[in-house]
Design a protein around this motif. Structure first.
Motif, PDB file in Angstrom:
ATOM      1  N   ASP A  85      12.909-119.332   3.621  1.00 47.32           N
ATOM      2  CA  ASP A  85      12.863-118.762   4.735  1.00 47.32           C
ATOM      3  C   ASP A  85      14.209-118.996   5.644  1.00 47.32           C
ATOM      4  N   ASP A 120       8.859-112.923  -8.090  1.00 45.78           N
ATOM      5  CA  ASP A 120       7.758-112.079  -7.812  1.00 45.78           C
ATOM      6  C   ASP A 120       7.042-112.521  -6.377  1.00 45.78           C
ATOM      7  N   LEU A 121       7.548-113.230  -5.799  1.00 49.94           N
ATOM      8  CA  LEU A 121       7.248-113.862  -4.300  1.00 49.94           C
ATOM      9  C   LEU A 121       8.061-113.461  -3.276  1.00 49.94           C
ATOM     10  N   MET A 122       8.923-112.451  -3.828  1.00 47.34           N
ATOM     11  CA  MET A 122       9.812-112.166  -2.768  1.00 47.34           C
ATOM     12  C   MET A 122       9.049-110.984  -1.729  1.00 47.34           C
ATOM     13  N   SER A 123       9.346-110.606  -0.817  1.00 50.06           N
ATOM     14  CA  SER A 123       8.440-109.795   0.200  1.00 50.06           C
ATOM     15  C   SER A 123       8.974-108.397  -0.265  1.00 50.06           C
ATOM     16  N   LEU A 124       7.996-107.485  -0.121  1.00 47.74           N
ATOM     17  CA  LEU A 124       8.337-105.748  -0.309  1.00 47.74           C
ATOM     18  C   LEU A 124       9.461-105.529   0.309  1.00 47.74           C
ATOM     19  N   ARG A 125       9.794-106.141   1.662  1.00 47.91           N
ATOM     20  CA  ARG A 125      10.992-105.699   2.306  1.00 47.91           C
ATOM     21  C   ARG A 125      11.998-106.229   1.912  1.00 47.91           C
ATOM     22  N   ASP A 185       4.664-104.827   4.886  1.00 46.44           N
ATOM     23  CA  ASP A 185       6.005-104.816   4.135  1.00 46.44           C
ATOM     24  C   ASP A 185       6.494-106.245   3.897  1.00 46.44           C
ATOM     25  N   HIS A 242      12.824-107.133  -1.424  1.00 43.98           N
ATOM     26  CA  HIS A 242      13.072-106.578  -2.524  1.00 43.98           C
ATOM     27  C   HIS A 242      13.615-105.119  -2.240  1.00 43.98           C
ATOM     28  N   ARG A 243      13.222-104.210  -1.566  1.00 46.34           N
ATOM     29  CA  ARG A 243      13.669-102.975  -1.170  1.00 46.34           C
ATOM     30  C   ARG A 243      15.141-103.319  -0.357  1.00 46.34           C
ATOM     31  N   MET A 281       4.314-108.675   2.675  1.00 46.59           N
ATOM     32  CA  MET A 281       3.439-109.006   1.776  1.00 46.59           C
ATOM     33  C   MET A 281       4.264-109.319   0.165  1.00 46.59           C
ATOM     34  N   VAL A 332      14.894-111.272   7.505  1.00 49.63           N
ATOM     35  CA  VAL A 332      13.746-110.992   6.967  1.00 49.63           C
ATOM     36  C   VAL A 332      13.206-112.494   6.383  1.00 49.63           C
ATOM     37  N   PRO A 333      11.896-112.560   7.041  1.00 47.17           N
ATOM     38  CA  PRO A 333      11.454-114.085   6.646  1.00 47.17           C
ATOM     39  C   PRO A 333      10.819-114.007   5.111  1.00 47.17           C
ATOM     40  N   GLY A 334      10.953-115.258   4.737  1.00 48.12           N
ATOM     41  CA  GLY A 334      10.307-115.486   3.243  1.00 48.12           C
ATOM     42  C   GLY A 334       9.229-116.774   3.279  1.00 48.12           C
ATOM     43  N   ILE A 335       8.632-116.615   1.969  1.00 46.53           N
ATOM     44  CA  ILE A 335       7.710-117.909   1.843  1.00 46.53           C
ATOM     45  C   ILE A 335       8.497-119.135   1.655  1.00 46.53           C
TER      46      ILE A 335
END
Lengths: 235, 235
Positions: free
Chosen positions: A104, A15-20, B15, A22-23, B17, A126-129
């Motif tokens: 990340d 759930d902490l993945m980014s929208l990008r 994107d 995930h898409r 988030m 795509v960076p990540g937390i």
């Protein structure tokens, strides 16, 4: 020729993945990820249930993880050959390949060894937390305030260097702990920070634990992170 | 009584988030965010078009930003009263309040001054991709390799301390630059790292720029970030 798109998956909770990210994953035709041979792999575990059923999976199995010390020349040689091989395979794919990466990708991630071998224009990141952010959030306290200095250390450093750096920072994150825990504990004690240190295992994941480092005895996983919070300016 | 849910919005591109932040925002009834009086506010700008039309907005306007030096006692006193007031308002809300925060809330975020004033059990924090991660991703190069030490410094530190710390790390991130750029440039030069330094403005946002720090003359925004990449072990 396709692109190589590395997506940062964040600290572990899908759930902490980014929208990008995930898409990108939802549209993937080929999904590649690192793992230790014979293990499911942490990155793959995070995306369980999220990979399209039609996607091809390419597990990239490390030829060596902890069987040889990392400063043995054989370790570097085997890993270099492994990254060469996989960079060539990814570069040769006819379609886009989505590479999974915990945390990340550009922050101590394995993907960067492929990135360094691929033509820059074929790669997207795509960076990540980062995992450390999931861990300090789990402690329920901010890591840095005001003008705090934050130092991020691998616990693999020599003990005297660990001690010196722990004593010379406001906020501290220590990565790559595992079997280095006893040395880290001695360094924290020598620097007078042992009682301020927390140990976070499986931050944001099922079974997350947050404990005072001084109270942890046993062996801990390599991806355990230690945290000392800054105490800077606060109105 | 509701909860106070602070969502990290990441480095600026909506994107980037997290799925959880996005879902929390989509279900928000009250949305609060910090801004400088008379300005739209960076956090609010990131979520433009994403706040439900039915949501109430609570802009929290700083009583002071750069009008008084931060080490003037009046600065601390005014901010303390401001945070006291808003913590009381958020705690008194009958419904959940979603508080927006750029980057990661516990990493130099303003939210932590509210967090420190609220009952722990009423607060939830959703981590975000830190601004620095958006910036190092924008440079197209990994920030840390192998056993690199990463130091995160605010450019507000005294010049000799900046110099000492820049010389004593592998990878470097410098925050809070703005009017401190000339001092940072001198510190980087004195430490022999000026030619390795990059300056990233508006990382992941429209108008993103990535330049060699040595080549930047003019004033830069406060949220500009400087990056020196680590060069650690790489097979």
């Amino acid at each position: 020729m396709g692109k190589v798109i590395c997506i940062g998956l964040g600290p572990g909770d899908p759930d902490l993945m980014s929208l990008r990210a995930h898409r990108t994953l939802a549209g993937a035709r080929i999904v590649a990820y690192f793992r230790k041979a014979g293990r499911p792999g942490q990155a793959r575990r995070i995306v369980e249930g999220l990979i399209p059923a039609t996607a091809e999976e390419w597990p990239m199995e490390y030829p060596v993880t902890t069987e040889i010390p990392f400063d043995d020349p054989a370790y570097g040689a085997q890993l270099a050959a492994f990254y060469d091989l996989w960079a060539a395979r990814l570069a040769g794919a006819a379609e886009d390949v989505v590479v999974l990466c915990e945390g990340d990708p550009f922050f101590y991630g394995s993907f960067m060894h492929l990135h360094a071998r691929l033509p820059r224009e074929r790669v997207e990141v795509v960076p990540g937390i980062p995992g450390m952010s999931g861990c300090w959030t789990a402690t329920g306290q901010p890591i840095t305030w005001g003008d705090d200095v934050l130092t991020v250390l691998p616990a693999t450093l020599p003990e005297d260097e660990l001690t010196r750096r722990v004593a010379d920072t406001d906020a501290l994150v220590v990565m790559k702990i595992g079997r280095n825990l006893p040395r880290l504990r001695r360094a924290l004690a020598a620097a007078g920070r042992l009682d301020d240190a927390w140990l976070v295992e499986r931050g944001t994941m099922p079974g997350e634990t947050v404990r005072r480092l001084a109270e942890v005895d046993g062996p801990v996983p390599y991806f355990t992170i230690a945290i000392v919070h800054g105490r800077g300016r606060r109105p």
